[in-house]
Enzyme design. Structure first.
Site, short mmCIF file in Angstrom:
data_model
loop_
_atom_site.label_atom_id
_atom_site.label_comp_id
_atom_site.label_asym_id
_atom_site.label_seq_id
_atom_site.Cartn_x
_atom_site.Cartn_y
_atom_site.Cartn_z
CG HIS A 187 -4.26 -1.10 -0.61
ND1 HIS A 187 -3.98 -1.08 0.74
CD2 HIS A 187 -4.72 -2.36 -0.88
CE1 HIS A 187 -4.26 -2.27 1.26
NE2 HIS A 187 -4.69 -3.06 0.30
CG ASP A 224 -5.42 -5.98 2.56
OD1 ASP A 224 -5.87 -7.12 2.81
OD2 ASP A 224 -5.40 -5.49 1.40
CB SER A 274 -0.95 -0.06 1.20
OG SER A 274 -1.91 0.97 1.13
#
Length: 199
Positions: free
Chosen positions: A49, A142, A22
């Protein structure tokens, strides 16, 4: 995600690197992906992401810098060794048992779509020991559950050293969730992958 109780026959599937990150991961990927050689014999599937409302520029950014072909995932594309696939914005990417990548628009996981956990968990189920999981820098958790699923399936697991990560929360959460095989700075992950795939 349901794990299969019986070992799956994965002999027909390519070894596959499943990678997620991310915040700060584009910079980390800039150290990792250009170091993969043209002879790299594994498929590489990457979730970063991204904002749902904007087109991804990742293929445009990395294609000129890499020795391997790189494309955005299309629904039902078959994994191919030596090919790099980026998840498109606003779709989860799943690895299917016969080696296809599929897209779905199920609700976000950890506020993210695509979600790293879903890629990793489906890859653990479909690929087992043929998967290599790599989790990079990021600002939420995540990927932690997915990394644990990959480890339980016998996959090789690599987490970016939190001390090297632009945002250490994501790799730190994965390290709390499961023991991993390697904790490496981003600049060492590409050579490690090359050694794993060719070793």
């Amino acid at each position: 995600m349901t794990m299969h109780l019986q070992p799956r026959d994965t002999r027909h599937l390519p070894q596959t690197v499943l990678m997620g990150g991310s915040a700060g991961s584009v910079e980390a990927l800039g150290l990792i992906l250009p170091s993969l050689p043209a002879s790299f014999a594994a498929a590489v599937v990457i979730v970063v992401h991204l904002p749902a409302s904007s087109p991804s520029l990742l293929v445009d950014i990395f294609a000129p810098r890499m020795a391997l072909p790189v494309t955005e995932v299309h629904d039902k594309v078959q994994l191919s060794a030596g090919h790099v696939y980026f998840a498109p914005p606003d779709y989860h990417v799943l690895v299917e048992p016969e080696g296809e990548l599929t897209l779905n628009d199920d609700p976000p996981v950890h506020f993210c779509r695509p979600a790293i956990d879903l890629l990793f968990e489906s890859g653990a189920d479909a690929l087992g020991k043929k998967a290599v999981g790599v989790l990079l820098t990021g600002a939420n958790h995540d990927g932690a559950a997915g990394m644990a699923a990959l480890a339980a399936a016998g996959a090789v697991t690599i987490v970016q050293d939190p001390a090297d990560a632009q945002v250490p929360l994501m790799p730190s959460c994965a390290l709390k969730a499961t023991p991993v095989d390697h904790i490496l700075p981003a600049r060492e992950i590409g050579p490690a992958l090359a050694a794993l795939v060719h070793g």
